[in-house]
Design a protein around this motif. Sequence first.
Motif: not given
Length: 225
Positions: A81-91, A184-189, A195-196, A201-202
């Motif tokens: 899980p931690g790797q997947a999250i980081r991979l997705l943010f980086a890409n 809906k809130l989750h979708a906005e995040v 996008e960013n 993430a921070w």
Amino acid sequence: MALDAKLVAVPLAVIALLASAGYMVLDGELYGVLNEEKTTYTVYPDSDEAADAGFTVLDGVDHRRGGSGAGACARIGDVRPGQAIRLLFANHERFVWSYEEYPEEWRIEWEIVADNERLAEILYYHVLQMECILERGGTPRAWDPVFALESKLTPYIETEVELDGKTVRVTKTGENECAWEVIKLHAEVVKGFFENGWEEAWKTHPIPEDVAEKCSDYLEEDGSK
């Protein structure tokens, strides 16, 4: 090659035959990125550290199952899980996405297209892992108010995910008005994540007053907003 947790600059000549499109795996575990001068690689002990450093890790994922911190949920797919999250943010820029809201049915449908099948697969695993953690009583991003509220509404939110080549489709349906607002809130995040990337993430994401009013019964359980 024993590196422990240190970063090492390796002369390019040593690994010239292994060079690819700016990223690689060394010895099956070590992750390297070519520097701007194309003279050395910086080698990382694992893909989490490589991603944290801004390295776009894609082919160089750790394929070991299990892993610490996520228990049974880490055994979904072949990326922790931690790797997947980081991979997705980086890409994050490698996805084209859209979603449609269906207010009368309290439903949102996502269609997310990656630029290759492997990255789509990692996203697919990520969604399944997060659902697994929620269903087992965990709270991804527990410090973020939107995600903390989502964990409370897990019994009232149905999530379906489908992988089709480079396309991931996610459908979220709420069983009550609060659950619909949380979807809906989750979708906005998540939109902000696409996008960013790390910039989003921070951030923490407060719950708007109108949503807090509709979800007051769940927020009052621990007094958080």
